[in-house]
Design a protein around this motif. Sequence first.
Motif, PDB file in Angstrom:
ATOM      1  N   LEU A  17       0.794  -1.197   0.092  1.00 59.73           N
ATOM      2  CA  LEU A  17       0.463  -0.260   0.321  1.00 59.73           C
ATOM      3  C   LEU A  17       1.071   0.797  -0.676  1.00 59.73           C
ATOM      4  CD1 LEU A  17      -2.769  -1.124   2.289  1.00 59.73           C
ATOM      5  CD2 LEU A  17      -2.827  -1.336   0.309  1.00 59.73           C
ATOM      6  N   ALA A  18       2.034   1.406   0.353  1.00 60.88           N
ATOM      7  CA  ALA A  18       2.774   2.085   0.776  1.00 60.88           C
ATOM      8  C   ALA A  18       3.553   3.142  -0.456  1.00 60.88           C
ATOM      9  CB  ALA A  18       3.854   2.156   1.412  1.00 60.88           C
ATOM     10  N   LEU A  19       4.107   1.507  -1.834  1.00 59.89           N
ATOM     11  CA  LEU A  19       4.214   2.003  -2.822  1.00 59.89           C
ATOM     12  C   LEU A  19       2.857   2.827  -3.671  1.00 59.89           C
ATOM     13  CD1 LEU A  19       6.356   2.375  -4.862  1.00 59.89           C
ATOM     14  CD2 LEU A  19       5.957   0.424  -5.687  1.00 59.89           C
ATOM     15  N   GLN A  20       1.583   2.008  -3.860  1.00 61.92           N
ATOM     16  CA  GLN A  20       0.875   2.968  -3.967  1.00 61.92           C
ATOM     17  C   GLN A  20       0.557   3.676  -4.374  1.00 61.92           C
ATOM     18  OE1 GLN A  20      -2.286   0.044  -3.737  1.00 61.92           O
ATOM     19  NE2 GLN A  20      -1.056  -2.199  -3.445  1.00 61.92           N
ATOM     20  N   ALA A  21       0.367   4.166  -2.852  1.00 61.15           N
ATOM     21  CA  ALA A  21      -0.199   5.755  -2.184  1.00 61.15           C
ATOM     22  C   ALA A  21       0.804   6.367  -2.221  1.00 61.15           C
ATOM     23  CB  ALA A  21       0.269   5.627  -0.413  1.00 61.15           C
ATOM     24  N   GLN A  22       2.357   6.584  -2.848  1.00 62.13           N
ATOM     25  CA  GLN A  22       3.333   7.475  -3.424  1.00 62.13           C
ATOM     26  C   GLN A  22       3.536   7.135  -4.862  1.00 62.13           C
ATOM     27  OE1 GLN A  22       8.112   5.722  -2.723  1.00 62.13           O
ATOM     28  NE2 GLN A  22       7.483   6.523  -5.545  1.00 62.13           N
ATOM     29  N   ILE A  23       2.860   6.259  -5.187  1.00 65.70           N
ATOM     30  CA  ILE A  23       2.701   6.223  -6.932  1.00 65.70           C
ATOM     31  C   ILE A  23       1.138   7.834  -7.180  1.00 65.70           C
ATOM     32  CG2 ILE A  23       1.971   5.610  -8.890  1.00 65.70           C
ATOM     33  CD1 ILE A  23       4.168   2.712  -8.183  1.00 65.70           C
ATOM     34  N   VAL A  24       0.365   7.375  -6.353  1.00 66.81           N
ATOM     35  CA  VAL A  24      -0.645   7.947  -6.514  1.00 66.81           C
ATOM     36  C   VAL A  24      -0.814   9.774  -6.166  1.00 66.81           C
ATOM     37  CG1 VAL A  24      -2.920   8.010  -6.068  1.00 66.81           C
ATOM     38  CG2 VAL A  24      -1.913   6.118  -7.212  1.00 66.81           C
ATOM     39  N   ASP A  25      -0.025   9.406  -4.519  1.00 65.45           N
ATOM     40  CA  ASP A  25      -0.165  10.942  -4.092  1.00 65.45           C
ATOM     41  C   ASP A  25       0.852  11.570  -4.212  1.00 65.45           C
ATOM     42  OD1 ASP A  25      -2.141   9.737  -2.854  1.00 65.45           O
ATOM     43  OD2 ASP A  25      -1.908   9.350  -1.051  1.00 65.45           O
ATOM     44  N   ARG A  26       2.365  11.540  -4.438  1.00 68.29           N
ATOM     45  CA  ARG A  26       3.383  11.608  -5.314  1.00 68.29           C
ATOM     46  C   ARG A  26       4.082  11.536  -6.594  1.00 68.29           C
ATOM     47  NH1 ARG A  26       8.502  11.214  -1.893  1.00 68.29           N
ATOM     48  NH2 ARG A  26       9.392  10.165  -3.598  1.00 68.29           N
ATOM     49  N   ASP A  27       4.174  11.114  -6.970  1.00 65.55           N
ATOM     50  CA  ASP A  27       4.960  10.716  -8.338  1.00 65.55           C
ATOM     51  C   ASP A  27       3.758  11.387  -9.427  1.00 65.55           C
ATOM     52  OD1 ASP A  27       6.921   9.745  -6.816  1.00 65.55           O
ATOM     53  OD2 ASP A  27       6.384   7.638  -7.007  1.00 65.55           O
ATOM     54  N   MET A  28       2.882  10.560 -10.084  1.00 65.02           N
ATOM     55  CA  MET A  28       1.628  11.133 -10.659  1.00 65.02           C
ATOM     56  C   MET A  28       1.281  12.151 -10.255  1.00 65.02           C
ATOM     57  SD  MET A  28       1.322   8.860 -13.179  1.00 65.02           S
ATOM     58  CE  MET A  28      -0.180   9.622 -14.101  1.00 65.02           C
ATOM     59  N   PRO A  29       0.788  13.236  -9.804  1.00 62.90           N
ATOM     60  CA  PRO A  29       0.653  14.362  -9.602  1.00 62.90           C
ATOM     61  C   PRO A  29       1.749  15.329 -10.116  1.00 62.90           C
ATOM     62  CG  PRO A  29      -0.061  13.682  -7.740  1.00 62.90           C
ATOM     63  CD  PRO A  29       0.821  12.552  -8.405  1.00 62.90           C
ATOM     64  N   ARG A  30       3.079  14.866  -9.775  1.00 63.05           N
ATOM     65  CA  ARG A  30       3.842  15.881 -10.667  1.00 63.05           C
ATOM     66  C   ARG A  30       4.087  15.146 -11.813  1.00 63.05           C
ATOM     67  NH1 ARG A  30       9.356  15.289  -6.279  1.00 63.05           N
ATOM     68  NH2 ARG A  30       8.534  13.061  -6.731  1.00 63.05           N
ATOM     69  N   LEU A  31       4.840  14.466 -12.230  1.00 65.70           N
ATOM     70  CA  LEU A  31       4.496  13.898 -13.542  1.00 65.70           C
ATOM     71  C   LEU A  31       3.546  14.259 -14.258  1.00 65.70           C
ATOM     72  CD1 LEU A  31       5.430   9.876 -13.617  1.00 65.70           C
ATOM     73  CD2 LEU A  31       6.745  11.559 -14.844  1.00 65.70           C
ATOM     74  N   ALA A  32       2.483  14.379 -14.398  1.00 65.25           N
ATOM     75  CA  ALA A  32       1.299  15.465 -14.698  1.00 65.25           C
ATOM     76  C   ALA A  32       1.503  16.961 -15.407  1.00 65.25           C
ATOM     77  CB  ALA A  32      -0.149  14.621 -13.607  1.00 65.25           C
ATOM     78  N   ASP A  33       2.109  17.115 -13.836  1.00 63.60           N
ATOM     79  CA  ASP A  33       2.216  18.734 -13.705  1.00 63.60           C
ATOM     80  C   ASP A  33       3.406  18.997 -15.170  1.00 63.60           C
ATOM     81  OD1 ASP A  33       0.325  19.341 -12.375  1.00 63.60           O
ATOM     82  OD2 ASP A  33       2.054  19.723 -10.818  1.00 63.60           O
ATOM     83  N   ALA A  34       4.227  18.241 -14.764  1.00 64.85           N
ATOM     84  CA  ALA A  34       5.692  17.856 -15.902  1.00 64.85           C
ATOM     85  C   ALA A  34       5.209  17.810 -17.298  1.00 64.85           C
ATOM     86  CB  ALA A  34       6.658  17.247 -15.355  1.00 64.85           C
ATOM     87  N   LEU A  35       4.447  16.701 -17.528  1.00 66.10           N
ATOM     88  CA  LEU A  35       4.474  16.198 -18.437  1.00 66.10           C
ATOM     89  C   LEU A  35       3.239  17.029 -19.671  1.00 66.10           C
ATOM     90  CD1 LEU A  35       4.832  12.168 -19.010  1.00 66.10           C
ATOM     91  CD2 LEU A  35       6.960  14.228 -19.258  1.00 66.10           C
ATOM     92  N   GLU A  36       2.294  17.839 -18.358  1.00 66.77           N
ATOM     93  CA  GLU A  36       0.920  18.357 -19.675  1.00 66.77           C
ATOM     94  C   GLU A  36       1.562  19.244 -21.144  1.00 66.77           C
ATOM     95  OE1 GLU A  36      -2.800  20.642 -18.507  1.00 66.77           O
ATOM     96  OE2 GLU A  36      -1.713  20.326 -17.318  1.00 66.77           O
ATOM     97  N   PRO A  37       1.953  20.294 -20.208  1.00 65.04           N
ATOM     98  CA  PRO A  37       2.332  21.078 -21.792  1.00 65.04           C
ATOM     99  C   PRO A  37       3.010  20.578 -22.783  1.00 65.04           C
ATOM    100  CG  PRO A  37       3.691  22.001 -19.764  1.00 65.04           C
ATOM    101  CD  PRO A  37       3.144  20.421 -19.630  1.00 65.04           C
ATOM    102  N   LEU A  38       3.955  18.997 -22.696  1.00 70.00           N
ATOM    103  CA  LEU A  38       4.457  18.462 -23.973  1.00 70.00           C
ATOM    104  C   LEU A  38       3.582  17.692 -24.566  1.00 70.00           C
ATOM    105  CD1 LEU A  38       7.098  18.750 -22.575  1.00 70.00           C
ATOM    106  CD2 LEU A  38       8.186  17.039 -23.387  1.00 70.00           C
TER     107      LEU A  38
END
Length: 553
Positions: free
Chosen positions: A79-100
């Motif tokens: 559960l810890a890694l799931q939470a890390q991906i959904v709460d931290r990794d994907m939000p920051r990735l989504a912000d970074a990749l949206e312009p491209l």
Amino acid sequence: MPELPSLDELMSAAVSGVGGVPRPGQAKMAQAVEHAIETGEHLLVQAGTGTGKSLAYLVPAIRHAFDVNKPAVVATATLALQAQIVDRDMPRLADALEPLLGRRPTYALVKGRRNYLCQHKLTGGYPDDDADTLLGVGQVDADAGRTGREVVRLREWANETDSGDRDELVPGVSEKAWRQVSVSSHECLGSKCPVVEECFVELARADAKEVDVVVTNHSFMAIDAFEGRQMLPEHDVVVVDEAHELVDRVTATITDELTTGTISAAAKRCGRLADTDDLKRSADLLKDALEQHQEGRLLGLSDPLEMAIRAILDAARSIASELKPKNPQDNDGVRQMARAAIEDIFSTCERILEERELDVLWISHNARANITALRVAPMSVAMLMRDKIFGERTVVMTSATLELGGSFDAVAGTLGLRGAGGPAWNGLDVGSPFDYPKQGIAYVAQHLPAPGRDGMSEQAFDEIETLIRAAGGRTLGLFSSMRAAQSAAEAMRERLGDDFPVLCQGEDQMGTLVRRFASDANTCLFGTMTLWQGVDVPGSSLQLVIIDRIPFP
């Protein structure tokens, strides 16, 4: 549709967006993941600590999802890694990749039904779980008052939550309380439920069909693949993180057990709707038969065990027949929960009596809970995984520990990738960017007495206190049992007071505990081995890891 940016362009934006620096191992892994997706060849990739492997598989997975207009699935063990991906990794990735990419990448977390509130149960559609059912027959619920207060709180929260997801309830509640407001997949009425259109699970799964990345766990992915329930949306790429855990998780998913407690609980569940006298008598037969055997593997069924299991099977068959509704409309929550309990016992007895060639049968005894169980599991899940998991999609498997003696062959064999008729696959080790001798210290407190069955010594507690004070908190304590973790947490709270708060696994949801730990450098977090898998606390909040005894898994 405009041409997608290259993987290198997306990786560059992603690394910048999360405030990182280019890492050769990460870039090499990302290219290998993209190659696997393009060719359909499965990939085993060993990526050491500090590689940034989640970025290395998420970016090519997102690019592929945009390309084919269907989601990629990421399955983790914890559960810890799931939470890390959904709460931290994907939000920051989504912000970074949206312009491209021209739009924001989307994602969703998909869990088992037990993780969500059941609207029908909240409105009285199911019987309440009483203390005997929750704790095991004969045990006393000393916390009934606390459980009752938690259930009242859950009912109030049900009127506020949009997701019904247990992880969003902070602080969390006990398992006993949660069972009062949730149901398992077998207990669910499915499409016949009168409030199916308001079901939190169905709403979550409908949302998951529209996203680019679906995050789930190993067990959920395995059930989806093996049972064909189509709980996950259609997909052609799966990334399995913490892949060294997959075989054990899959084996656990298809392991069945019989105990006198589960049979008695099923009899109680069915007692309002069917004659359960024969089932109760058969539970006594099983108890007597189990007492004649030592703990360990059985090479066949003894006459007393076979007689007991056949008696349970016959009684379960009779009850199942009585429980069948005359028409689908008669199948309410009470009946469905009874049917689920008895069908589970029936199928387990059938499996044990079949004595399948690859199944192993054994007896285990939990002295602390005074429970003896008859268990059955497959000797190997390799061919099952080859057919059901690797057969219809491209699978990328990654972990910090996949090689054995510099080779992936051993792990590949357990996964069903080796041997005649096996699918094409590649192995890659991208190493780690850390210079361990310069960046870390390994210290073994050799002067301490050997750990014994009575728990940790006062000398060990003295050592832990000294180390925590020297580190200024910032400590993750890993213990070989929950009892040891709780004992150490209590001892340190007495010794350290408010200077260095000590959190302990089980006191709240894992994600909540990790967030509290990461947000306060003085805080310590104690728990078992599940804590170190997928827990990523960068920066100054974690600088000391304590392990209570070696070898440690």
